[in-house]
Motif scaffolding. Sequence first.
Motif, short mmCIF file in Angstrom:
data_model
loop_
_atom_site.label_atom_id
_atom_site.label_comp_id
_atom_site.label_asym_id
_atom_site.label_seq_id
_atom_site.Cartn_x
_atom_site.Cartn_y
_atom_site.Cartn_z
N PRO A 89 5.82 7.27 65.47
CA PRO A 89 5.65 8.34 66.48
C PRO A 89 5.05 9.61 65.87
O PRO A 89 5.28 9.94 64.70
CB PRO A 89 7.09 8.59 66.96
CG PRO A 89 7.84 7.34 66.63
CD PRO A 89 7.21 6.80 65.38
N LEU A 90 4.27 10.30 66.68
CA LEU A 90 3.71 11.59 66.28
C LEU A 90 4.80 12.65 66.40
O LEU A 90 5.36 12.87 67.48
CB LEU A 90 2.53 11.96 67.19
CG LEU A 90 1.21 11.26 66.91
CD1 LEU A 90 0.24 11.50 68.06
CD2 LEU A 90 0.61 11.75 65.60
N ASP A 91 5.10 13.30 65.31
CA ASP A 91 6.15 14.32 65.31
C ASP A 91 5.53 15.70 65.48
O ASP A 91 5.63 16.56 64.61
CB ASP A 91 6.95 14.23 64.00
CG ASP A 91 8.18 15.12 64.02
OD1 ASP A 91 8.59 15.52 65.13
OD2 ASP A 91 8.72 15.43 62.94
N ARG A 92 4.85 15.89 66.63
CA ARG A 92 4.20 17.17 66.91
C ARG A 92 4.43 17.55 68.36
O ARG A 92 3.99 16.84 69.28
CB ARG A 92 2.69 17.08 66.63
CG ARG A 92 2.34 17.04 65.16
CD ARG A 92 0.86 17.09 64.92
NE ARG A 92 0.21 18.25 65.51
CZ ARG A 92 -1.01 18.66 65.17
NH1 ARG A 92 -1.69 18.02 64.24
NH2 ARG A 92 -1.54 19.72 65.75
N PRO A 93 5.12 18.65 68.60
CA PRO A 93 5.38 19.04 70.00
C PRO A 93 4.14 19.48 70.75
O PRO A 93 4.14 19.51 71.99
CB PRO A 93 6.37 20.21 69.85
CG PRO A 93 6.13 20.75 68.47
CD PRO A 93 5.74 19.58 67.63
N ASP A 94 3.04 19.81 70.03
CA ASP A 94 1.83 20.26 70.72
C ASP A 94 0.94 19.10 71.16
O ASP A 94 -0.09 19.33 71.80
CB ASP A 94 1.02 21.21 69.83
CG ASP A 94 0.61 20.57 68.50
OD1 ASP A 94 1.30 19.62 68.06
OD2 ASP A 94 -0.37 21.03 67.89
N VAL A 95 1.31 17.88 70.83
CA VAL A 95 0.52 16.72 71.25
C VAL A 95 1.05 16.24 72.60
O VAL A 95 2.21 15.82 72.71
CB VAL A 95 0.61 15.58 70.22
CG1 VAL A 95 -0.12 14.34 70.73
CG2 VAL A 95 0.02 16.02 68.89
N PRO A 96 0.24 16.30 73.67
CA PRO A 96 0.74 15.90 74.99
C PRO A 96 1.00 14.40 75.06
O PRO A 96 0.41 13.60 74.32
CB PRO A 96 -0.39 16.32 75.94
CG PRO A 96 -1.61 16.33 75.08
CD PRO A 96 -1.17 16.75 73.71
N ALA A 97 1.89 14.03 75.97
CA ALA A 97 2.22 12.61 76.14
C ALA A 97 1.00 11.80 76.53
O ALA A 97 0.88 10.62 76.16
CB ALA A 97 3.33 12.47 77.18
N SER A 98 0.08 12.39 77.29
CA SER A 98 -1.11 11.67 77.72
C SER A 98 -1.97 11.28 76.52
O SER A 98 -2.54 10.19 76.49
CB SER A 98 -1.92 12.52 78.69
OG SER A 98 -2.22 13.79 78.12
N LEU A 99 -2.08 12.15 75.52
CA LEU A 99 -2.86 11.81 74.33
C LEU A 99 -2.17 10.72 73.52
O LEU A 99 -2.83 9.81 73.01
CB LEU A 99 -3.07 13.07 73.48
CG LEU A 99 -3.83 12.87 72.15
CD1 LEU A 99 -5.15 12.17 72.37
CD2 LEU A 99 -4.04 14.22 71.46
N THR A 100 -0.86 10.80 73.42
CA THR A 100 -0.12 9.73 72.73
C THR A 100 -0.37 8.39 73.40
O THR A 100 -0.58 7.37 72.74
CB THR A 100 1.38 10.05 72.73
OG1 THR A 100 1.61 11.29 72.07
CG2 THR A 100 2.17 8.96 72.03
N ALA A 101 -0.40 8.39 74.74
CA ALA A 101 -0.64 7.15 75.49
C ALA A 101 -2.05 6.62 75.24
O ALA A 101 -2.26 5.41 75.09
CB ALA A 101 -0.41 7.38 76.97
N VAL A 102 -3.03 7.51 75.19
CA VAL A 102 -4.42 7.09 74.94
C VAL A 102 -4.52 6.44 73.57
O VAL A 102 -5.15 5.37 73.41
CB VAL A 102 -5.37 8.30 75.05
CG1 VAL A 102 -6.76 7.94 74.51
CG2 VAL A 102 -5.47 8.77 76.49
N LEU A 103 -3.92 7.04 72.56
CA LEU A 103 -4.02 6.49 71.21
C LEU A 103 -3.27 5.16 71.10
O LEU A 103 -3.74 4.24 70.43
CB LEU A 103 -3.47 7.50 70.20
CG LEU A 103 -4.23 8.83 70.12
CD1 LEU A 103 -3.58 9.75 69.10
CD2 LEU A 103 -5.69 8.60 69.78
N ARG A 104 -2.13 5.07 71.74
CA ARG A 104 -1.38 3.81 71.69
C ARG A 104 -2.16 2.69 72.37
O ARG A 104 -2.16 1.55 71.90
CB ARG A 104 -0.01 3.98 72.37
CG ARG A 104 0.95 4.87 71.60
CD ARG A 104 2.32 4.90 72.25
NE ARG A 104 2.97 3.60 72.12
CZ ARG A 104 3.72 3.26 71.08
NH1 ARG A 104 3.91 4.10 70.09
NH2 ARG A 104 4.29 2.07 71.03
#
Length: 559
Positions: free
Chosen positions: A251-266
């Motif tokens: 998991p990305l441990d960065r509060p400034d990374v939006p959930a939508s970007l995490t979903a795109v990368l996954r």
Amino acid sequence: MASQPPALDGFHFIRLLGSGGFSDVFLYEQQLPKRSVAVKVLLTDGVDESARARFVAEANVMARLSAHPYIVTIFHAGVAGDDRPFLVMEYCSGPSLADRLKRERIGVEDALRTGVRLSSAVATAHAAGILHRDIKPANVLTNALGWPALTDFGIASALEELPVHTTTLSELRSSPSDTATSGSRSVGLSVPWSPPEMFSDDPDPDVRSDIFSLAATVHTLLAGRTPFEVPGRSNGTLDLMGRIERGMITPLDRPDVPASLTAVLRRGMATRREDRYQTAVDFARALQRVELELGLAPTSIDVPNLSLGDARPGPSADGGEQETRARSVATIRAQPAAPKPADPPPAAEPAASAPAHAEPEATRVRGVVPITPQPSARTGPRDEKPAAESVEEHTVLRSRPSADAAEGTGESAEDAATAPHDPRRRLLAWIGAGAAAVVVLAVVAAVVVNLVAPPAASTGPGARPGDGGSIAVTVVPPPVLVSAVRAPDGASATFTWKTADAQKDDQFTWQQEGTTNGPSVTADRTVTLTNLTPGVPVCIDVATVRAGRTSEQLKACAP
């Protein structure tokens, strides 16, 4: 140790830039026109004819792609007087992305912009029929303008030549290193950014393999480490390969990374190729949508004039419609409601309780009634919420059915009401009333805490809301097509749409398929396209933007 720089007519040697397994790179000054250039020189010791052939192939590949602003330009190729082949390339004076990661923390905006630009370079290579097959931070340089420049096409392959041979799992087990090579027909791969299909004994990479590496590179920029590396644990080659094959992204441990970007990368790093974005342009568009969500201007996608269906390996799992969908999700109960007591006495009903037929709603505090302390039944593991859904979570505090005041004594309510008023019974009644009052105060305090301190959002995989209550999911409704009308001469088309529960501040993003223009934003519910080719169908992708959130896309076509 680096080799000696060759003597080249019209070039003055400056210094060594770097060394690799098969070549060295030197900085030269070209005399005419006067400029600094990077000269890549193939090593002669221990290099066979296949390595020479790959070196020549790299020169030809880069020459075909040199016009792209985010691909390193090749100026010249030749053979030096000492019989060593060399390439004269654009000198990128800035650090590579790998070097930047060692020096600084890369912001979300920078990572998004870099991801879209690299996607443009990869899409251009794919349109030319070329797989890069070694996309990673070390192979992305920074030119004099500060732009990323993709380089090192040394193991690239033409799409028509697939399948290719690469390092196998058995060979990696015998020589575990992050970057490994094998026999004369094999080529290297960088394991931390490689897709799982490259680890088989007969790998068959395609454009989606490059998309995996591209998403892994963007993830590395944000995390400061490779996507499958776990701090504090063993991160050898075999450890990484096992996690890649199981899809265990750290998991990305960065509060400034939006959930939508995490979903795109996954999604870009999905284990199954069918679950990834099907083209580099699709991946770039998903990153653009995140930029819009964050209020940033979308980075342009710079690719040649081509159909976006080019180099597409096959129909996507969702039927070819646009990517990054937010699925409609109904209210989910975090745990089953406590069973309602049979025939509760009328006197126990609170005056402010909700009607029995009332529907559950988000963010509503129901009436609270006295209850006696009882062990709470824990539910089993809850389903993990899909990472692709960017939703707001609201904790709903629900009242539990009241327990009879006489429950702990083994007597029914009727018996307690009609029993003789002896001192022991009065004492027990006072004790029970005091306990109920304590419970009421505790429940009221819990209500106040829930109202004052809303639940913290979590974007990492496996994130779950707090125990109890329900989760209300807010999903922006997608547009609904009203009409798609083509002009009689076929040179223009008008699309009209509507939305459910339309709001005054609604906006819409739309983008014409088959073009490289970024998404456009409008408050209107209609758009007209002009300068169309008669007889060629035209499609647009439209999404609703409401309160900073984007709906799933509507694909509308006019024949």
